[in-house]
Scaffold this motif. Structure first.
Motif, mmCIF file in Angstrom:
data_model
loop_
_atom_site.group_PDB
_atom_site.id
_atom_site.type_symbol
_atom_site.label_atom_id
_atom_site.label_comp_id
_atom_site.label_asym_id
_atom_site.label_seq_id
_atom_site.Cartn_x
_atom_site.Cartn_y
_atom_site.Cartn_z
ATOM 1 N N SER A 90 -71.268 -19.118 28.296
ATOM 2 C CA SER A 90 -70.612 -19.182 26.987
ATOM 3 C C SER A 90 -70.157 -20.601 26.659
ATOM 4 C CB SER A 90 -69.421 -18.219 26.944
ATOM 5 O OG SER A 90 -68.503 -18.493 27.991
ATOM 6 N N THR A 91 -69.763 -21.350 27.695
ATOM 7 C CA THR A 91 -69.394 -22.754 27.490
ATOM 8 C C THR A 91 -70.630 -23.578 27.138
ATOM 9 O OG1 THR A 91 -67.651 -22.466 29.150
ATOM 10 C CG2 THR A 91 -68.200 -24.727 28.512
ATOM 11 N N GLN A 92 -71.720 -23.314 27.818
ATOM 12 C CA GLN A 92 -72.969 -24.015 27.501
ATOM 13 C C GLN A 92 -73.390 -23.756 26.063
ATOM 14 O OE1 GLN A 92 -75.460 -22.475 30.767
ATOM 15 N NE2 GLN A 92 -75.487 -24.552 31.598
ATOM 16 N N PHE A 93 -73.248 -22.519 25.622
ATOM 17 C CA PHE A 93 -73.573 -22.185 24.244
ATOM 18 C C PHE A 93 -72.734 -23.018 23.276
ATOM 19 C CE2 PHE A 93 -72.658 -19.890 20.339
ATOM 20 C CZ PHE A 93 -73.923 -19.534 19.896
ATOM 21 N N ALA A 94 -71.436 -23.114 23.537
ATOM 22 C CA ALA A 94 -70.545 -23.863 22.645
ATOM 23 C C ALA A 94 -70.920 -25.339 22.610
ATOM 24 C CB ALA A 94 -69.098 -23.690 23.096
ATOM 25 N N ILE A 95 -71.237 -25.905 23.767
ATOM 26 C CA ILE A 95 -71.644 -27.317 23.820
ATOM 27 C C ILE A 95 -72.915 -27.532 23.018
ATOM 28 C CG2 ILE A 95 -72.502 -29.137 25.353
ATOM 29 C CD1 ILE A 95 -70.608 -27.985 27.510
ATOM 30 N N LEU A 96 -73.894 -26.671 23.245
ATOM 31 C CA LEU A 96 -75.170 -26.817 22.540
ATOM 32 C C LEU A 96 -75.010 -26.642 21.035
ATOM 33 C CD1 LEU A 96 -77.688 -25.010 24.902
ATOM 34 C CD2 LEU A 96 -77.682 -27.424 24.278
ATOM 35 N N LYS A 97 -74.198 -25.689 20.636
ATOM 36 C CA LYS A 97 -73.988 -25.465 19.203
ATOM 37 C C LYS A 97 -73.449 -26.727 18.546
ATOM 38 C CE LYS A 97 -71.523 -22.542 15.885
ATOM 39 N NZ LYS A 97 -70.520 -21.462 15.713
ATOM 40 N N ASP A 98 -72.485 -27.379 19.178
ATOM 41 C CA ASP A 98 -71.915 -28.596 18.615
ATOM 42 C C ASP A 98 -72.941 -29.727 18.567
ATOM 43 O OD1 ASP A 98 -69.527 -27.308 18.283
ATOM 44 O OD2 ASP A 98 -68.467 -28.354 19.885
ATOM 45 N N LEU A 99 -73.706 -29.901 19.631
ATOM 46 C CA LEU A 99 -74.686 -30.991 19.682
ATOM 47 C C LEU A 99 -75.815 -30.765 18.683
ATOM 48 C CD1 LEU A 99 -74.964 -31.626 23.531
ATOM 49 C CD2 LEU A 99 -73.565 -32.846 21.855
ATOM 50 N N ILE A 100 -76.303 -29.526 18.607
ATOM 51 C CA ILE A 100 -77.398 -29.234 17.677
ATOM 52 C C ILE A 100 -76.921 -29.359 16.235
ATOM 53 C CG2 ILE A 100 -78.996 -27.427 16.906
ATOM 54 C CD1 ILE A 100 -79.111 -26.485 19.843
ATOM 55 N N THR A 101 -75.653 -29.056 15.990
ATOM 56 C CA THR A 101 -75.100 -29.259 14.647
ATOM 57 C C THR A 101 -75.237 -30.720 14.215
ATOM 58 O OG1 THR A 101 -73.521 -27.432 14.862
ATOM 59 C CG2 THR A 101 -72.989 -29.144 13.255
#
Length: 256
Positions: A90-101
């Motif tokens: 779930s932390t990886q998802f949050a990191i990726l969401k921010d970077l891909i944004t």
């Protein structure tokens, strides 16, 4: 000289008028690798492969940019191994969401996770992010899956084995302990056959599976094997980076 395809090295003077087609994010882990390899093994491997593959692609005219390596991965099965660092999915998802944004907002519509840790499982995360970013092309590569079929190594394994030991002997030999300190990398198999056969899965509690934290015999590892495999992987990955960079993601599939 700073390499223009490595974000950590380049600068605003170069970037202010630059544009890229593909961003590559190496993602590793910080964890024990048998007795003899550094905790940063996955980070060293992923960073080196990403940078060399990007160099190959850049020199062929592909506009790629390598983002800084994420050094922590999913290590939920190693919670009792001292200083094995864990990021939950779930932390990886949050990191990726921010970077891909960031990438999506700035017009970089192709993104690759260059995965360097077997405990990172990206499919469900990429599926969910794909719905949130429908204009983005998202993909994952697992370079280590090329090892057992490469013809370079004699003994298969999946952690601090002949392959990884050979790679680190090539990339950072000063971080490898003398051979007399190498553990055997023996893996204790699950008593329920289905889990060993691969069609059923349960997480391996690492301290019950292996005595030295290795899975796979490293004894046949050499620097020369590491160099051969590194060049093989980077040539293959470099071609993939070129292919992704030049392909229209709206016209990705062959016509019948």
């Amino acid at each position: 000289m700073p390499r223009p395809y490595i974000l950590a090295e380049t600068n605003w003077k170069h970037l202010k008028d630059e544009s890229f087609d593909l961003a590559i994010l190496p993602w590793g882990a910080t964890e024990a690798h048998n007795y003899h390899l550094p905790y940063a093994t996955d980070v060293i491997e992923g960073t080196s492969i990403a940078e060399e593959s990007a160099r190959i692609a850049w020199e062929q005219g592909s506009k790629v940019i390598v983002l800084p390596n994420i050094p922590f991965g999913v290590n939920t099965g190693q919670s009792d191994i001292y200083l094995d660092m864990n990021l939950n999915p779930s932390t990886q998802f949050a990191i990726l969401k921010d970077l891909i944004t960031v990438l999506d907002r700035q017009g970089i519509k192709k993104f690759m996770i260059l995965n360097s840790h077997g405990g990172n499982n990206w499919k469900a995360i990429i599926r969910e992010l794909g719905l949130l970013f429908p204009e983005m092309f998202l993909c994952v590569t697992n370079w280590f899956k090329l090892g057992n079929d490469s013809g370079v190594f004699e003994k298969p394994g999946d952690h601090a084995d002949e392959m990884e030991t050979s790679l680190i002997l090539h990339l950072t030999p000063n971080l490898v302990l003398p051979k007399e300190d190498w553990g055997e990398g023996k893996e204790l198999k699950n008593k329920i056959n289905a889990f060993s056969e691969g069609w059923a899965w349960t997480e391996r509690p690492w301290s019950k599976v292996t005595q030295d934290t290795g899975v796979g015999d490293p004894s046949k590892a050499t620097k020369e094997k590491g160099e051969t495999f590194f060049n093989l992987v980077c040539a293959k990955m470099g071609k993939l980076l070129v292919d992704i960079s030049i392909t229209d993601i709206d016209d990705l599939y062959q016509k019948k």
